[in-house]
Design an enzyme around this catalytic site. Structure first.
Site, PDB file in Angstrom:
ATOM      1  N   LYS A  67       0.906  -1.140   0.137  1.00 24.14           N
ATOM      2  CA  LYS A  67      -0.058  -0.071  -0.264  1.00 24.14           C
ATOM      3  C   LYS A  67       0.877   1.347   0.343  1.00 24.14           C
ATOM      4  CE  LYS A  67      -4.092  -1.821   2.069  1.00 24.14           C
ATOM      5  NZ  LYS A  67      -5.226  -1.943   3.166  1.00 24.14           N
ATOM      6  N   ASP A 103     -10.077   2.923   2.113  1.00 26.90           N
ATOM      7  CA  ASP A 103     -10.156   2.134   3.439  1.00 26.90           C
ATOM      8  C   ASP A 103     -10.479   3.310   4.520  1.00 26.90           C
ATOM      9  OD1 ASP A 103      -8.832  -0.373   3.066  1.00 26.90           O
ATOM     10  OD2 ASP A 103      -7.140   0.245   3.280  1.00 26.90           O
TER      11      ASP A 103
HETATM   12  P1  NAP Z   1       0.753  -3.610   8.786  1.00 25.29           P
HETATM   13  O1  NAP Z   1       1.002  -2.453   8.121  1.00 25.29           O
HETATM   14  O2  NAP Z   1       1.614  -4.753   8.557  1.00 25.29           O
HETATM   15  O3  NAP Z   1       0.403  -3.412  10.594  1.00 25.29           O
HETATM   16  C1  NAP Z   1       0.759  -4.434  11.404  1.00 25.29           C
HETATM   17  C2  NAP Z   1       0.089  -3.657  12.664  1.00 25.29           C
HETATM   18  O4  NAP Z   1      -0.041  -4.912  13.697  1.00 25.29           O
HETATM   19  C3  NAP Z   1       1.259  -3.006  13.468  1.00 25.29           C
HETATM   20  O5  NAP Z   1       0.684  -1.951  14.031  1.00 25.29           O
HETATM   21  C4  NAP Z   1       2.110  -4.129  14.421  1.00 25.29           C
HETATM   22  O6  NAP Z   1       2.502  -3.538  15.421  1.00 25.29           O
HETATM   23  C5  NAP Z   1       0.730  -4.834  14.669  1.00 25.29           C
HETATM   24  N1  NAP Z   1       1.258  -6.239  15.293  1.00 25.29           N
HETATM   25  C6  NAP Z   1       1.337  -7.325  14.368  1.00 25.29           C
HETATM   26  N2  NAP Z   1       1.451  -8.337  15.358  1.00 25.29           N
HETATM   27  C7  NAP Z   1       1.236  -7.733  16.507  1.00 25.29           C
HETATM   28  C8  NAP Z   1       1.458  -8.536  17.898  1.00 25.29           C
HETATM   29  N3  NAP Z   1       1.690  -9.834  18.036  1.00 25.29           N
HETATM   30  N4  NAP Z   1       0.971  -7.754  19.089  1.00 25.29           N
HETATM   31  C9  NAP Z   1       0.555  -6.649  18.858  1.00 25.29           C
HETATM   32  N5  NAP Z   1       0.704  -5.914  17.649  1.00 25.29           N
HETATM   33  C10 NAP Z   1       0.814  -6.676  16.653  1.00 25.29           C
HETATM   34  O7  NAP Z   1      -0.825  -4.365   8.404  1.00 25.29           O
HETATM   35  P2  NAP Z   1      -1.742  -3.326   8.036  1.00 25.29           P
HETATM   36  O8  NAP Z   1      -1.990  -3.191   6.509  1.00 25.29           O
HETATM   37  O9  NAP Z   1      -1.961  -1.917   8.981  1.00 25.29           O
HETATM   38  O10 NAP Z   1      -3.036  -4.414   8.275  1.00 25.29           O
HETATM   39  C11 NAP Z   1      -3.447  -4.660   9.495  1.00 25.29           C
HETATM   40  C12 NAP Z   1      -4.559  -5.588   9.684  1.00 25.29           C
HETATM   41  O11 NAP Z   1      -5.776  -5.152   9.399  1.00 25.29           O
HETATM   42  C13 NAP Z   1      -4.452  -6.960   8.701  1.00 25.29           C
HETATM   43  O12 NAP Z   1      -4.754  -8.012   9.268  1.00 25.29           O
HETATM   44  C14 NAP Z   1      -5.267  -6.602   7.611  1.00 25.29           C
HETATM   45  O13 NAP Z   1      -5.580  -7.785   6.851  1.00 25.29           O
HETATM   46  C15 NAP Z   1      -6.443  -5.797   8.045  1.00 25.29           C
HETATM   47  N6  NAP Z   1      -7.014  -4.956   7.052  1.00 25.29           N
HETATM   48  C16 NAP Z   1      -8.387  -5.149   6.979  1.00 25.29           C
HETATM   49  C17 NAP Z   1      -9.067  -4.513   6.031  1.00 25.29           C
HETATM   50  C18 NAP Z   1     -10.742  -4.553   5.999  1.00 25.29           C
HETATM   51  O14 NAP Z   1     -10.922  -4.125   4.778  1.00 25.29           O
HETATM   52  N7  NAP Z   1     -11.221  -5.590   6.667  1.00 25.29           N
HETATM   53  C19 NAP Z   1      -8.638  -3.400   5.626  1.00 25.29           C
HETATM   54  C20 NAP Z   1      -7.207  -2.936   5.809  1.00 25.29           C
HETATM   55  C21 NAP Z   1      -6.460  -3.739   6.673  1.00 25.29           C
HETATM   56  P3  NAP Z   1       3.975  -3.150  15.358  1.00 25.29           P
HETATM   57  O15 NAP Z   1       4.235  -1.772  14.685  1.00 25.29           O
HETATM   58  O16 NAP Z   1       4.565  -3.112  16.684  1.00 25.29           O
HETATM   59  O17 NAP Z   1       4.791  -4.219  14.489  1.00 25.29           O
END
Ligand code: NAP
Length: 265
Positions: A67, A103
């Site tokens: 993204k 989003d």
């Molecule tokens: P990302 O950029 O990889 O960010 C991941 C986030 O999760 C970071 O804040 C990370 O914290 C945190 N995290 C990961 N593992 C963790 C753990 N074990 N304990 C605590 N925090 C943890 O991913 P993203 O694009 O933001 O997406 C996040 C989620 O939202 C994904 O599952 C994605 O599929 C979902 N999503 C859904 C939609 C929808 O339409 N439903 C849209 C967008 C995203 P750190 O900074 O500490 O690593």
């Protein structure tokens, strides 16, 4: 054939192809438009995206981990994509790559009430959290942001607004949004996140962007405590519908999209 796709790495788990294919069929466009999932490794992203228009692609949804990089490839950015710093929608128009972020509006549309003046806790500081914080701050919510890596939530708030919190008292929020990926890999959300079942109460909304085959641990607990819940599929449908409208100019069939996304057909 006008081709559409979701690009990510990995991407096989995505419900977007089922959801968009059902929408195209409902709109009577199935013979002229198609939607597929394409796995693209990060080091091939720019080359592969630049080839897409000549392969018949009209647009793509962009998911993890592309993204941010998608913005850099685009020739023009919507204000939303530029301010959030991430694009989930690319359109190939008149030889140009246009970037947008649906989003942010997707989460707002999925919420049961306007966030203006409400206290909100956003968990996470990745791409999804950036869209959520941007949307809630812009709508006038009072936003606290917690992230496992506190430095990232501090940086996010410096750029987008909101207040970084390291030990939130999670009982006082009208809205809680999990925009971390916790739950995807079966983690215990009450260990990984600063929440307990006591964080939830009637009158509150709890949204979890992570979606899977079953209701997430957070949403089950929130529902048991009488909170209103919004699951990741509802947000997926709303952001996908907005992308489909950008590409086709047609009004998306939300019910059909939600049914297909839930069934994962
Ligand atoms: P990302 O950029 O990889 O960010 C991941 C986030 O999760 C970071 O804040 C990370 O914290 C945190 N995290 C990961 N593992 C963790 C753990 N074990 N304990 C605590 N925090 C943890 O991913 P993203 O694009 O933001 O997406 C996040 C989620 O939202 C994904 O599952 C994605 O599929 C979902 N999503 C859904 C939609 C929808 O339409 N439903 C849209 C967008 C995203 P750190 O900074 O500490 O690593």
């Amino acid at each position: 054939m006008r081709r559409l796709a979701v690009i990510g790495h990995p991407v096989a788990h995505s419900r977007s192809p089922a959801m968009h294919s059902a929408a195209l069929a409902e709109l009577g466009l199935a013979g002229e438009w198609s939607y597929e999932a394409i796995d693209i490794a990060p080091d091939e992203l720019e080359e592969r995206v630049r080839e897409m228009p000549e392969q018949g692609f009209v647009g793509v949804n962009v998911t993890v981990p592309h993204k941010g990089a998608a913005l850099l490839i685009a020739d023009s950015l919507s204000e939303t994509a530029r301010e959030i710093g991430a694009a989930n929608t690319l359109s190939f128009v008149d030889g140009e790559i246009r970037a947008d972020n649906t989003d942010a509006s997707g989460i707002l549309q999925a919420l049961p009430e306007q966030p203006r003046g409400r206290r909100a806790l956003v968990l996470g500081a990745g791409g999804a959290a950036r869209a959520v914080v941007w949307a809630l701050v812009r709508e006038g919510a009072e936003v606290d942001v917690w992230n496992r890596t506190a430095l990232r939530s501090r940086h996010l708030c410096e750029e987008l607004g909101g207040t970084p919190v390291e030990v939130p008292d999670a009982t006082g929020y009208r809205l809680i949004v999990n925009s971390t990926s916790v739950g995807l890999g079966g983690e215990d959300a009450f260990v990984a996140l600063p929440l307990s079942a006591d964080s939830f109460a009637p009158g509150q909304t709890v949204a979890d962007l992570v979606y899977g085959t079953e209701r997430s641990q957070l949403l089950v607990a929130a529902e048991e405590r009488g909170a209103t819940v919004v699951d990741g599929i509802e947000v997926l449908v709303r952001q996908g519908a907005l992308s489909l409208e950008i590409w086709t100019g047609r009004e998306p069939p939300l019910d059909v999209m939600e049914k297909a996304a839930r069934e994962g057909l």
